[in-house]
Write a protein that holds these residues in place. Structure first.
Motif, mmCIF file in Angstrom:
data_model
loop_
_atom_site.group_PDB
_atom_site.id
_atom_site.type_symbol
_atom_site.label_atom_id
_atom_site.label_comp_id
_atom_site.label_asym_id
_atom_site.label_seq_id
_atom_site.Cartn_x
_atom_site.Cartn_y
_atom_site.Cartn_z
ATOM 1 N N ALA A 200 0.821 -1.212 0.000
ATOM 2 C CA ALA A 200 0.000 0.000 0.000
ATOM 3 C C ALA A 200 0.855 1.261 0.000
ATOM 4 O O ALA A 200 0.388 2.330 -0.419
ATOM 5 C CB ALA A 200 -0.929 0.000 1.207
ATOM 6 N N GLN A 201 2.105 1.128 0.462
ATOM 7 C CA GLN A 201 3.032 2.260 0.453
ATOM 8 C C GLN A 201 3.811 2.352 -0.860
ATOM 9 O O GLN A 201 4.732 3.163 -0.991
ATOM 10 C CB GLN A 201 4.017 2.125 1.621
ATOM 11 N N GLY A 202 3.437 1.527 -1.821
ATOM 12 C CA GLY A 202 4.062 1.583 -3.133
ATOM 13 C C GLY A 202 5.351 0.799 -3.266
ATOM 14 O O GLY A 202 6.093 0.980 -4.240
ATOM 15 N N LYS A 203 5.618 -0.103 -2.320
ATOM 16 C CA LYS A 203 6.857 -0.878 -2.356
ATOM 17 C C LYS A 203 6.686 -2.151 -3.182
ATOM 18 O O LYS A 203 5.599 -2.721 -3.261
ATOM 19 C CB LYS A 203 7.300 -1.258 -0.935
ATOM 20 N N LYS A 204 7.785 -2.590 -3.765
ATOM 21 C CA LYS A 204 7.818 -3.900 -4.400
ATOM 22 C C LYS A 204 8.305 -4.878 -3.350
ATOM 23 O O LYS A 204 9.439 -4.764 -2.856
ATOM 24 C CB LYS A 204 8.753 -3.903 -5.605
ATOM 25 N N VAL A 205 7.460 -5.837 -2.980
ATOM 26 C CA VAL A 205 7.771 -6.724 -1.865
ATOM 27 C C VAL A 205 7.676 -8.182 -2.301
ATOM 28 O O VAL A 205 6.726 -8.580 -2.972
ATOM 29 C CB VAL A 205 6.811 -6.489 -0.678
ATOM 30 N N THR A 206 8.672 -8.957 -1.910
ATOM 31 C CA THR A 206 8.668 -10.404 -2.137
ATOM 32 C C THR A 206 8.751 -11.106 -0.793
ATOM 33 O O THR A 206 9.672 -10.850 -0.012
ATOM 34 C CB THR A 206 9.870 -10.836 -3.007
ATOM 35 N N MET A 207 7.780 -11.952 -0.512
ATOM 36 C CA MET A 207 7.810 -12.761 0.714
ATOM 37 C C MET A 207 8.456 -14.108 0.410
ATOM 38 O O MET A 207 8.101 -14.762 -0.574
ATOM 39 C CB MET A 207 6.396 -13.004 1.243
ATOM 40 N N VAL A 208 9.392 -14.519 1.249
ATOM 41 C CA VAL A 208 10.036 -15.815 1.085
ATOM 42 C C VAL A 208 10.293 -16.431 2.452
ATOM 43 O O VAL A 208 10.678 -15.735 3.397
ATOM 44 C CB VAL A 208 11.353 -15.690 0.285
ATOM 45 N N VAL A 209 10.052 -17.735 2.562
ATOM 46 C CA VAL A 209 10.314 -18.466 3.805
ATOM 47 C C VAL A 209 11.032 -19.762 3.442
ATOM 48 O O VAL A 209 10.598 -20.481 2.531
ATOM 49 C CB VAL A 209 9.010 -18.797 4.568
#
Length: 313
Positions: free
Chosen positions: A44-53
């Motif tokens: 929502a803040q305009g970031k490109k985010v990748t979740m990895v576990v």
């Protein structure tokens, strides 16, 4: 490494455009709930985010939004340039597994464990908070970041599971305030608790067998319960609730759950009402909180149990 203020964390997040977001291996409710909620907030803040576990995600968390966006390490081998590796709810670098090798970006860590080893370039640590989910909710409130219903469900679950649904001694007025904030934003406590605490017939049958392993020590102030290889094959990482069986015994101060990872390695969960179990876990290279900690002992389960009993106060 440097501990950072809330303003320094905000500045770092503002300057990062591409963020790799991760949590510890064997992810629990706090880890998963915090990550999913912060993922949505950062998008929502305009970031490109990748979740990895670097581990499998327990099926019981599949009701939460964006679970299907969590990637494995193998799926993240060809990432675009990353500005920040953001680690949630992990107190050591080793706890994120192979994720650290995916990028060379500065590491930022948001955590609440007193045993944090300060491995990150920037550490936002709140040891007086019951859960990392409580920290994320607090950040959203202070930064005026909107909390959606899906974020609220994830954060409520994160907070509730890490304080025993508000029964444990780490529950504070702020813990309840952040949980209330989540409910106001649309979290549904009844649905979350029913989903998280649901028990299959197979698990209940297994519980009957596991209860036969309960043993008491030191005038019944210490209790142990064991999950052998066969039990772990059935349960995977979903071992929540077993340690509470013995923790709730009236004479018990220290409750110990022993989990056979294989024939020579035993994972241990420690809970207490009075004793500092973080100090006990640290003797075996582990840690966590004063009343809830864990460690891994490179011994078969019976020998690991005896090694623990020997060092108990």
């Amino acid at each position: 490494m440097s501990k950072i203020s809330i303003n320094q964390l905000h500045m770092a997040l503002s300057e990062a455009n591409s963020i790799l977001l991760t949590v510890h291996v064997h992810p629990d409710g706090d880890a998963i709930g915090s990550m999913l909620a912060f993922y949505e907030a950062l998008l929502a803040q305009g970031k490109k985010v990748t979740m990895v576990v670097d581990d499998s995600i327990p099926e019981k968390f599949s009701f939460l939004s964006y679970v299907d966006c969590i990637k494995t390490v193998e799926q993240c081998q060809d990432l675009d340039p990353i500005d920040m590796l953001l680690v949630l709810d992990a107190s050591t670098y080793e706890r994120i597994g192979q994720v650290g090798a995916l990028c060379s970006a500065p590491i930022f860590n948001i955590d609440h464990h007193i045993s944090n080893t300060e491995f990150a370039d920037g550490l936002y640590l709140k040891t007086d908070f019951a859960a990392t989910g409580e920290i994320i909710a607090d950040l959203c409130k202070k930064w005026n970041w909107p909390m959606t219903e899906s974020m609220a469900n994830a954060l409520y679950m994160a907070i509730a599971t890490d304080c025993g649904f508000f029964k444990f001694s780490n529950t504070t007025a702020n813990t309840l305030e952040m949980a209330a904030l989540c409910v106001a934003a649309g979290a549904r406590p009844n649905q979350i608790s029913e989903t998280i605490e649901a028990v299959s017939a197979e698990r209940l049958t297994l519980t009957k067998q596991v209860m036969q392993t309960i043993e008491f020590y030191k005038d019944s102030s210490v209790a142990t319960i064991e999950l052998n290889r066969d039990a772990m094959d059935i349960l995977g990482d979903d071992t929540d609730g077993f340690v509470d069986i013995i923790r709730n015994v009236d004479t018990v101060d220290i409750a110990i759950l022993l989990k056979a990872q294989n024939d020579s390695i035993t994972r241990v969960s420690l809970r207490s009402k009075r004793t500092d179990v973080n100090a006990i876990a640290s003797q075996f290279g582990g840690g966590g909180h004063v009343r809830a900690s864990g460690c891994t002992i490179n011994l078969p389960l019976p020998e690991a149990k005896m090694a623990l009993i020997k060092v108990l106060p």
